[in-house]
Motif scaffolding. Structure first.
Motif, PDB file in Angstrom:
ATOM      1  N   ALA A  86     -26.174  29.276  -5.500  1.00 17.35           N
ATOM      2  CA  ALA A  86     -24.704  29.720  -5.063  1.00 17.35           C
ATOM      3  C   ALA A  86     -24.334  29.625  -3.649  1.00 17.35           C
ATOM      4  O   ALA A  86     -23.068  29.570  -3.257  1.00 17.35           O
ATOM      5  CB  ALA A  86     -24.550  31.271  -5.263  1.00 17.35           C
ATOM      6  N   TYR A  87     -25.368  29.032  -2.680  1.00 25.97           N
ATOM      7  CA  TYR A  87     -25.088  29.029  -1.275  1.00 25.97           C
ATOM      8  C   TYR A  87     -24.838  27.185  -1.292  1.00 25.97           C
ATOM      9  O   TYR A  87     -25.377  26.578  -1.864  1.00 25.97           O
ATOM     10  CB  TYR A  87     -26.335  29.194  -0.472  1.00 25.97           C
ATOM     11  CG  TYR A  87     -26.359  30.699  -0.723  1.00 25.97           C
ATOM     12  CD1 TYR A  87     -25.840  31.604   0.478  1.00 25.97           C
ATOM     13  CD2 TYR A  87     -26.964  31.280  -1.696  1.00 25.97           C
ATOM     14  CE1 TYR A  87     -26.078  33.003   0.262  1.00 25.97           C
ATOM     15  CE2 TYR A  87     -27.479  32.758  -1.666  1.00 25.97           C
ATOM     16  CZ  TYR A  87     -26.809  33.472  -0.614  1.00 25.97           C
ATOM     17  OH  TYR A  87     -27.158  34.829  -0.666  1.00 25.97           O
ATOM     18  N   PRO A  88     -23.938  26.833  -0.040  1.00 27.03           N
ATOM     19  CA  PRO A  88     -23.979  25.403   0.041  1.00 27.03           C
ATOM     20  C   PRO A  88     -25.308  24.770   0.109  1.00 27.03           C
ATOM     21  O   PRO A  88     -26.267  25.174   1.148  1.00 27.03           O
ATOM     22  CB  PRO A  88     -22.985  25.278   1.292  1.00 27.03           C
ATOM     23  CG  PRO A  88     -22.265  26.341   1.301  1.00 27.03           C
ATOM     24  CD  PRO A  88     -23.278  27.806   0.711  1.00 27.03           C
ATOM     25  N   ARG A  89     -25.521  23.778  -0.440  1.00 28.00           N
ATOM     26  CA  ARG A  89     -26.736  22.999  -0.294  1.00 28.00           C
ATOM     27  C   ARG A  89     -27.082  22.430   1.258  1.00 28.00           C
ATOM     28  O   ARG A  89     -28.403  22.864   1.456  1.00 28.00           O
ATOM     29  CB  ARG A  89     -26.803  21.736  -1.351  1.00 28.00           C
ATOM     30  CG  ARG A  89     -26.604  21.914  -2.744  1.00 28.00           C
ATOM     31  CD  ARG A  89     -26.778  20.494  -3.409  1.00 28.00           C
ATOM     32  NE  ARG A  89     -26.741  20.589  -4.842  1.00 28.00           N
ATOM     33  CZ  ARG A  89     -26.533  19.649  -5.638  1.00 28.00           C
ATOM     34  NH1 ARG A  89     -26.781  18.373  -5.287  1.00 28.00           N
ATOM     35  NH2 ARG A  89     -26.536  19.804  -7.077  1.00 28.00           N
ATOM     36  N   GLN A  90     -26.151  21.996   1.784  1.00 26.07           N
ATOM     37  CA  GLN A  90     -26.663  21.553   2.955  1.00 26.07           C
ATOM     38  C   GLN A  90     -26.935  22.685   4.076  1.00 26.07           C
ATOM     39  O   GLN A  90     -27.482  22.485   4.929  1.00 26.07           O
ATOM     40  CB  GLN A  90     -25.309  20.797   3.682  1.00 26.07           C
ATOM     41  CG  GLN A  90     -24.026  21.863   3.810  1.00 26.07           C
ATOM     42  CD  GLN A  90     -22.962  21.742   2.642  1.00 26.07           C
ATOM     43  OE1 GLN A  90     -23.660  21.681   1.588  1.00 26.07           O
ATOM     44  NE2 GLN A  90     -21.859  22.398   2.860  1.00 26.07           N
ATOM     45  N   ASN A  91     -26.650  23.941   3.654  1.00 23.99           N
ATOM     46  CA  ASN A  91     -26.889  24.906   4.339  1.00 23.99           C
ATOM     47  C   ASN A  91     -28.488  25.479   4.232  1.00 23.99           C
ATOM     48  O   ASN A  91     -29.091  25.953   5.178  1.00 23.99           O
ATOM     49  CB  ASN A  91     -26.207  26.448   4.218  1.00 23.99           C
ATOM     50  CG  ASN A  91     -24.581  26.244   4.748  1.00 23.99           C
ATOM     51  OD1 ASN A  91     -24.113  25.244   4.881  1.00 23.99           O
ATOM     52  ND2 ASN A  91     -23.924  27.233   4.577  1.00 23.99           N
ATOM     53  N   TRP A  92     -29.044  24.921   3.285  1.00 24.05           N
ATOM     54  CA  TRP A  92     -30.573  25.070   3.228  1.00 24.05           C
ATOM     55  C   TRP A  92     -31.319  24.001   3.716  1.00 24.05           C
ATOM     56  O   TRP A  92     -32.434  23.794   3.997  1.00 24.05           O
ATOM     57  CB  TRP A  92     -30.997  25.173   2.062  1.00 24.05           C
ATOM     58  CG  TRP A  92     -30.358  26.442   1.068  1.00 24.05           C
ATOM     59  CD1 TRP A  92     -29.476  26.471  -0.241  1.00 24.05           C
ATOM     60  CD2 TRP A  92     -30.855  27.746   1.003  1.00 24.05           C
ATOM     61  NE1 TRP A  92     -29.269  27.571  -0.475  1.00 24.05           N
ATOM     62  CE2 TRP A  92     -30.049  28.571   0.172  1.00 24.05           C
ATOM     63  CE3 TRP A  92     -31.535  28.376   1.911  1.00 24.05           C
ATOM     64  CZ2 TRP A  92     -30.296  29.942   0.050  1.00 24.05           C
ATOM     65  CZ3 TRP A  92     -31.777  29.585   1.644  1.00 24.05           C
ATOM     66  CH2 TRP A  92     -31.013  30.568   0.943  1.00 24.05           C
ATOM     67  N   ASP A  93     -30.528  22.759   3.928  1.00 24.63           N
ATOM     68  CA  ASP A  93     -31.499  21.491   4.243  1.00 24.63           C
ATOM     69  C   ASP A  93     -32.376  21.632   5.303  1.00 24.63           C
ATOM     70  O   ASP A  93     -33.368  21.064   5.559  1.00 24.63           O
ATOM     71  CB  ASP A  93     -30.521  20.407   4.252  1.00 24.63           C
ATOM     72  CG  ASP A  93     -29.732  19.844   3.046  1.00 24.63           C
ATOM     73  OD1 ASP A  93     -30.295  20.519   2.088  1.00 24.63           O
ATOM     74  OD2 ASP A  93     -28.840  19.182   3.123  1.00 24.63           O
ATOM     75  N   ARG A  94     -31.911  22.159   6.511  1.00 25.67           N
ATOM     76  CA  ARG A  94     -32.679  22.199   7.761  1.00 25.67           C
ATOM     77  C   ARG A  94     -33.847  23.265   7.473  1.00 25.67           C
ATOM     78  O   ARG A  94     -34.825  22.753   8.195  1.00 25.67           O
ATOM     79  CB  ARG A  94     -31.773  22.825   8.910  1.00 25.67           C
ATOM     80  CG  ARG A  94     -31.192  24.338   8.826  1.00 25.67           C
ATOM     81  CD  ARG A  94     -30.410  24.707   9.669  1.00 25.67           C
ATOM     82  NE  ARG A  94     -28.957  24.281   9.544  1.00 25.67           N
ATOM     83  CZ  ARG A  94     -27.630  24.614  10.060  1.00 25.67           C
ATOM     84  NH1 ARG A  94     -27.716  25.253  11.064  1.00 25.67           N
ATOM     85  NH2 ARG A  94     -26.438  24.186   9.645  1.00 25.67           N
ATOM     86  N   TYR A  95     -33.586  24.236   6.645  1.00 20.32           N
ATOM     87  CA  TYR A  95     -34.817  25.026   6.455  1.00 20.32           C
ATOM     88  C   TYR A  95     -36.010  24.635   5.544  1.00 20.32           C
ATOM     89  O   TYR A  95     -37.173  24.432   5.746  1.00 20.32           O
ATOM     90  CB  TYR A  95     -34.381  26.370   5.891  1.00 20.32           C
ATOM     91  CG  TYR A  95     -33.555  27.039   6.643  1.00 20.32           C
ATOM     92  CD1 TYR A  95     -33.937  27.917   7.913  1.00 20.32           C
ATOM     93  CD2 TYR A  95     -32.185  27.207   6.577  1.00 20.32           C
ATOM     94  CE1 TYR A  95     -33.168  28.673   8.657  1.00 20.32           C
ATOM     95  CE2 TYR A  95     -31.325  27.853   7.372  1.00 20.32           C
ATOM     96  CZ  TYR A  95     -31.731  28.439   8.478  1.00 20.32           C
ATOM     97  OH  TYR A  95     -30.884  29.074   9.153  1.00 20.32           O
ATOM     98  N   ASP A  96     -35.417  23.492   4.498  1.00 22.45           N
ATOM     99  CA  ASP A  96     -36.307  22.929   3.533  1.00 22.45           C
ATOM    100  C   ASP A  96     -37.017  21.785   4.379  1.00 22.45           C
ATOM    101  O   ASP A  96     -38.289  21.630   4.247  1.00 22.45           O
ATOM    102  CB  ASP A  96     -35.296  22.127   2.828  1.00 22.45           C
ATOM    103  CG  ASP A  96     -34.603  23.200   1.713  1.00 22.45           C
ATOM    104  OD1 ASP A  96     -34.918  24.412   1.765  1.00 22.45           O
ATOM    105  OD2 ASP A  96     -33.899  22.829   1.023  1.00 22.45           O
ATOM    106  N   ASP A  97     -36.106  21.102   5.411  1.00 18.68           N
ATOM    107  CA  ASP A  97     -37.032  20.054   6.238  1.00 18.68           C
ATOM    108  C   ASP A  97     -37.944  20.540   6.940  1.00 18.68           C
ATOM    109  O   ASP A  97     -38.960  20.054   6.976  1.00 18.68           O
ATOM    110  CB  ASP A  97     -35.847  19.304   6.962  1.00 18.68           C
ATOM    111  CG  ASP A  97     -36.323  18.210   7.657  1.00 18.68           C
ATOM    112  OD1 ASP A  97     -37.123  17.153   6.912  1.00 18.68           O
ATOM    113  OD2 ASP A  97     -36.136  17.831   8.724  1.00 18.68           O
ATOM    114  N   LEU A  98     -37.648  21.833   7.799  1.00 18.46           N
ATOM    115  CA  LEU A  98     -38.661  22.274   8.659  1.00 18.46           C
ATOM    116  C   LEU A  98     -39.968  22.865   7.704  1.00 18.46           C
ATOM    117  O   LEU A  98     -41.071  22.484   8.160  1.00 18.46           O
ATOM    118  CB  LEU A  98     -38.208  23.410   9.243  1.00 18.46           C
ATOM    119  CG  LEU A  98     -39.141  24.259  10.163  1.00 18.46           C
ATOM    120  CD1 LEU A  98     -39.578  23.671  11.091  1.00 18.46           C
ATOM    121  CD2 LEU A  98     -38.349  25.744  10.665  1.00 18.46           C
ATOM    122  N   VAL A  99     -39.698  23.302   6.712  1.00 20.16           N
ATOM    123  CA  VAL A  99     -40.770  23.760   5.958  1.00 20.16           C
ATOM    124  C   VAL A  99     -41.718  22.747   5.526  1.00 20.16           C
ATOM    125  O   VAL A  99     -43.060  22.868   5.478  1.00 20.16           O
ATOM    126  CB  VAL A  99     -40.625  24.889   4.624  1.00 20.16           C
ATOM    127  CG1 VAL A  99     -41.580  24.889   3.651  1.00 20.16           C
ATOM    128  CG2 VAL A  99     -39.689  25.974   5.035  1.00 20.16           C
TER     129      VAL A  99
END
Length: 515
Positions: A86-99
């Protein structure tokens, strides 16, 4: 499970401990080295993120603390907040990349999931200036926490980035500095029939209950979960904004008065104590721990604040005592909770002429802080707040406080120039007077965990460095060493020198004047 085994299991590090000299049975043999720098790790490019992680790894960082800010991820419109999609995909990207990048380097990611939230999830404030932090909706916050927990439970497939599975995150905390008005308001307000009452503890209680349920429902029962994340200083209840002292805040969180007696009647009603028993949900976490930020601002780590209700590095031993008394009185949290110090640091001048201390003093203070934390058997982590200084706010004149309102507590300047604290962080060294003699303490933080190392002590005599005492073997799991030096003299200058096994590489600590 004991606090030591909880943390050992959480980070899968060996707990071998063999200190030099007379081992200190009351000290912690195991300490996780955490660092936070959201600007470099989250609000940055992929290249900057990778470079920052590499720098942190070279310094000996075991885990990175990142702020997972509700308002930064949620959209402006109301959503089904428990679903990551439900959240914009791009808002997760930075966290996904860091993990992903941290995982490849053997660095744990520690997610501080926190309010404030989007405007639609906050109550309407009495004035616009405080709207951002005013009374977040606990149920909506719980849904957000569940969404984060679902995305990072090891079973979520990224919507982009090649649809790869996102590595599991097993380290969380719920809320940040809830006793600070900059994160949660109101801190205190007038309640009819009760006068001025601390209100942020009741707000955080609701947020904590819902946040805990969110993590449990997304599969994190056996992960490391921190509560609290309290700020060290404050005042008595005054108004919406002024921070509350942490000891007071903790008592109020569990609806206890100054004598740790439960509030009753009108006092309990004014504090919304009807839900306090719901805090029992916290005992469902097998690795529940407490996070605290023991800043002393510009004071030395060993100098106490004037208020006994403050909890800084100087009186950090007060925190486990208070938590154990609360646990015994309420049975809502386990006794002997591990404590992690999850923000600490000192701003320097230069560059900040208003809030900083000399860079050499910063190096000394972070080493002294590490030593004081190590002496506490319940403390299992310290956190350096910032790798790099945050650039100033250039829209303001240079000679103003607003220009320097950002943080300059980094080990490096905002353009990457190392301060003395950079080496001091990699190779901590501290000398303390003890029992009529001197204790020499240090750590080879930058070396791989679990690998034996060696350190040489040197004293300056006649302007020349001379070896003193031969090689000291370091076989502690995270590189601590501890030695009584009976012949050290007040006023002498000493240093510690790490040497590789083949003596081809060396790293020298800061110089320490014997007290």
């Amino acid at each position: 499970m004991s606090p030591r085994r909880i943390l050992a299991a959480g980070f899968a590090l060996a707990l071998t401990f063999c200190a030099f000299g007379a081992a200190n049975a009351s000290a912690s043999p195991f300490m996780v080295s955490i660092m936070q720098d959201d600007n470099a790790l989250i609000y940055s490019t992929h290249e900057q993120r990778v470079s920052t992680l590499n720098s942190m790894k070279r310094l000996g960082v075991d885990a990175v603390r990142i702020t997972v800010l509700w308002e930064a991820i949620a959209p402006r419109r109301r959503i089904n907040g428990s679903n990551p999609k439900a959240y914009p995909r791009q808002n997760w990207d930075r966290y996904d990349d860091l993990v992903r990048e941290a995982s490849t380097r053997g660095i744990s990611v520690y997610m501080n999931i926190t309010f404030p939230g989007p405007r639609w999830a906050q109550e309407k404030a009495p004035r616009g200036a405080i709207q951002r932090t005013w009374k977040p909706d606990p149920k909506q916050f719980g849904r957000f926490v569940k969404a984060v927990g679902r995305r990072y439970n090891g079973g979520w497939t990224d919507e982009n980035a090649g649809r790869r599975r996102i590595p599991k995150v097993g380290f969380y905390s719920i809320g940040n500095e809830p006793n600070q008005g900059g994160w949660l308001e109101p801190q205190a307000e007038k309640v009819k029939g009760a006068g001025l009452v601390p209100t942020s503890p009741a707000l955080y209680r609701k947020l904590l209950i819902q946040g805990a349920n969110g993590l449990l429902r997304s599969g994190h029962k056996d992960d490391l979960v921190l509560i609290g994340e309290t700020a060290p200083l404050g005042v008595r209840p005054e108004n919406f904004k002024r921070p509350l002292r942490p000891a007071l805040f903790l008592r109020e969180l569990f609806c206890l008065d100054r004598g740790l007696r439960p509030y009753r009647g009108k006092k309990a009603a004014a504090r919304d104590c009807g839900n306090v028993r719901q805090l029992r949900v916290l005992k469902r976490f097998s690795k529940l721990s407490f996070g605290h930020h023991p800043y002393t601002k510009t004071l030395a780590p060993g100098r106490r604040d004037r208020s006994p209700e403050a909890i800084t590095m100087a009186n950090i031993g007060k925190l486990p005592q208070l938590l154990d008394r609360i646990a015994k009185r309420t049975n809502l949290v386990p006794s002997e909770m591990p404590i992690l110090l999850t923000e600490f640091g000192y701003e320097t001048s230069p560059p900040d002429p208003f809030n900083g201390i000399r860079p050499e003093l910063q190096a000394r203070y972070i080493n002294e802080g590490d030593y004081l934390a190590w002496k506490q058997p319940r403390v299992f982590a310290t956190t350096q707040f910032l790798l790099n200084d945050v650039p100033p706010q250039s829209r303001y004149p240079k000679d103003t406080r607003l220009y320097w309102f950002t943080y300059q507590s980094g080990l490096f300047s905002d353009v990457g120039v190392p301060k003395p604290a950079a080496t001091a962080y990699a190779v901590p060294f501290h000398v303390a007077r003890e029992g009529g003699g001197h204790r020499f303490w240090g750590q080879v933080r930058f070396t791989p965990n679990g690998a034996d190392q060696q350190v040489y002590l040197q004293v300056k005599i006649g302007g020349q460095w001379q070896d003193a005492g031969g090689v000291q073997r370091v076989n502690n799991a995270v590189g601590f060493w501890d030695l009584k030096v009976p012949n050290a003299q007040r006023g002498q200058t000493w240093r510690a020198v790490w040497a590789s096994s083949d003596l081809s590489q060396f790293l020298v600590s800061r110089e320490v004047l014997v007290p």
